[in-house]
Design a protein around this motif. Structure first.
Motif, short mmCIF file in Angstrom:
data_model
loop_
_atom_site.label_atom_id
_atom_site.label_comp_id
_atom_site.label_asym_id
_atom_site.label_seq_id
_atom_site.Cartn_x
_atom_site.Cartn_y
_atom_site.Cartn_z
N HIS A 10 0.85 -1.41 0.76
CA HIS A 10 -0.25 -0.33 -0.23
C HIS A 10 0.76 1.29 -0.12
O HIS A 10 0.64 2.27 0.04
N MET A 11 1.65 1.22 -0.01
CA MET A 11 2.90 1.68 -0.23
C MET A 11 2.32 2.72 -1.50
O MET A 11 2.59 2.08 -2.66
N GLU A 12 3.27 4.63 -1.59
CA GLU A 12 2.75 4.84 -2.93
C GLU A 12 4.50 4.64 -3.39
O GLU A 12 4.96 5.12 -3.07
N VAL A 13 4.28 4.38 -5.07
CA VAL A 13 5.02 4.53 -5.55
C VAL A 13 5.11 5.95 -5.99
O VAL A 13 4.32 6.22 -7.48
N ILE A 14 6.04 7.00 -6.45
CA ILE A 14 6.35 7.91 -7.53
C ILE A 14 7.79 8.06 -7.66
O ILE A 14 8.75 7.51 -7.44
N GLY A 15 8.07 8.55 -9.05
CA GLY A 15 9.32 8.89 -9.89
C GLY A 15 9.93 10.27 -9.11
O GLY A 15 9.75 10.61 -7.99
N ALA A 16 11.15 10.40 -9.59
CA ALA A 16 11.61 11.44 -9.20
C ALA A 16 11.21 12.39 -9.00
O ALA A 16 11.56 13.77 -8.30
N ASP A 17 10.53 12.58 -9.82
CA ASP A 17 9.63 14.64 -10.31
C ASP A 17 8.55 14.79 -9.59
O ASP A 17 8.05 15.49 -9.51
N GLY A 18 8.05 13.56 -8.27
CA GLY A 18 6.74 13.26 -7.55
C GLY A 18 5.12 12.33 -8.05
O GLY A 18 4.49 12.80 -7.31
N VAL A 19 5.92 12.28 -9.30
CA VAL A 19 4.71 11.74 -9.82
C VAL A 19 4.16 10.70 -9.67
O VAL A 19 4.53 9.91 -9.41
N HIS A 20 2.69 9.87 -9.78
CA HIS A 20 2.35 8.55 -9.23
C HIS A 20 2.94 8.03 -10.11
O HIS A 20 2.60 7.90 -11.32
N VAL A 21 3.59 6.61 -9.46
CA VAL A 21 3.87 6.09 -10.90
C VAL A 21 2.97 4.33 -10.34
O VAL A 21 1.92 3.79 -11.32
N GLY A 22 2.34 4.22 -9.17
CA GLY A 22 1.54 2.73 -8.17
C GLY A 22 1.94 2.72 -7.24
O GLY A 22 2.26 3.32 -6.32
N THR A 23 1.22 1.50 -6.71
CA THR A 23 0.68 1.57 -5.27
C THR A 23 1.76 0.18 -4.78
O THR A 23 1.00 -0.79 -6.08
N VAL A 24 2.22 -0.37 -3.97
CA VAL A 24 2.89 -0.86 -3.90
C VAL A 24 2.05 -2.92 -3.32
O VAL A 24 1.27 -2.56 -2.86
N ASP A 25 2.17 -3.37 -4.47
CA ASP A 25 1.16 -4.52 -4.07
C ASP A 25 2.23 -5.98 -3.28
O ASP A 25 1.68 -6.33 -2.07
N GLY A 26 3.94 -5.24 -3.14
CA GLY A 26 4.63 -5.86 -2.57
C GLY A 26 5.58 -6.62 -3.24
O GLY A 26 6.14 -5.91 -4.60
N ASP A 71 7.74 8.92 -15.98
CA ASP A 71 7.98 8.84 -17.61
C ASP A 71 8.94 8.28 -18.04
O ASP A 71 8.29 7.49 -19.18
N VAL A 72 9.82 7.75 -17.34
CA VAL A 72 10.89 7.22 -17.82
C VAL A 72 11.05 5.49 -17.05
O VAL A 72 11.72 4.53 -17.39
N ALA A 73 10.55 6.03 -15.95
CA ALA A 73 10.46 4.75 -14.22
C ALA A 73 9.71 3.67 -15.34
O ALA A 73 9.97 2.56 -15.74
#
Length: 84
Positions: A10-26, A71-73
């Motif tokens: 449930h942790m948020e994954v963000i890029g170096a630019d602070g933009v949401h990439v996803g949410t950790v499932d595991g 966008d790179v991630a």
């Protein structure tokens, strides 16, 4: 302690630019498994995507910050189809 050992569901994954990439499932092996709800649309919908742990810059609070902009991630994401 290695920051990646602190990654939790449930942790948020963000890029170096602070933009949401996803949410950790595991974490599976050397990859972060993202929840299906962040899988996108069309042929990507309903699949788990994975981000290599090598892209993790730091874990800060309830967020995993990547070393690449969002966008790179997403170009590094791997996709896995789940059985129906």
């Amino acid at each position: 302690m290695n920051d990646t050992a602190r990654i939790r569901e449930h942790m948020e994954v963000i890029g170096a630019d602070g933009v949401h990439v996803g949410t950790v499932d595991g974490v599976e092996g050397e990859r972060i498994k993202l929840t299906k709800k962040d899988s996108g649309e069309g042929r990507h919908e309903g699949h788990h995507h994975y981000i290599p742990l090598s892209l993790v810059a730091e874990v800060e609070g309830d967020r995993v910050r990547l070393s690449a902009n969002s966008d790179v991630a997403v170009m590094f994401e791997e996709e896995k189809s789940d059985p129906v």
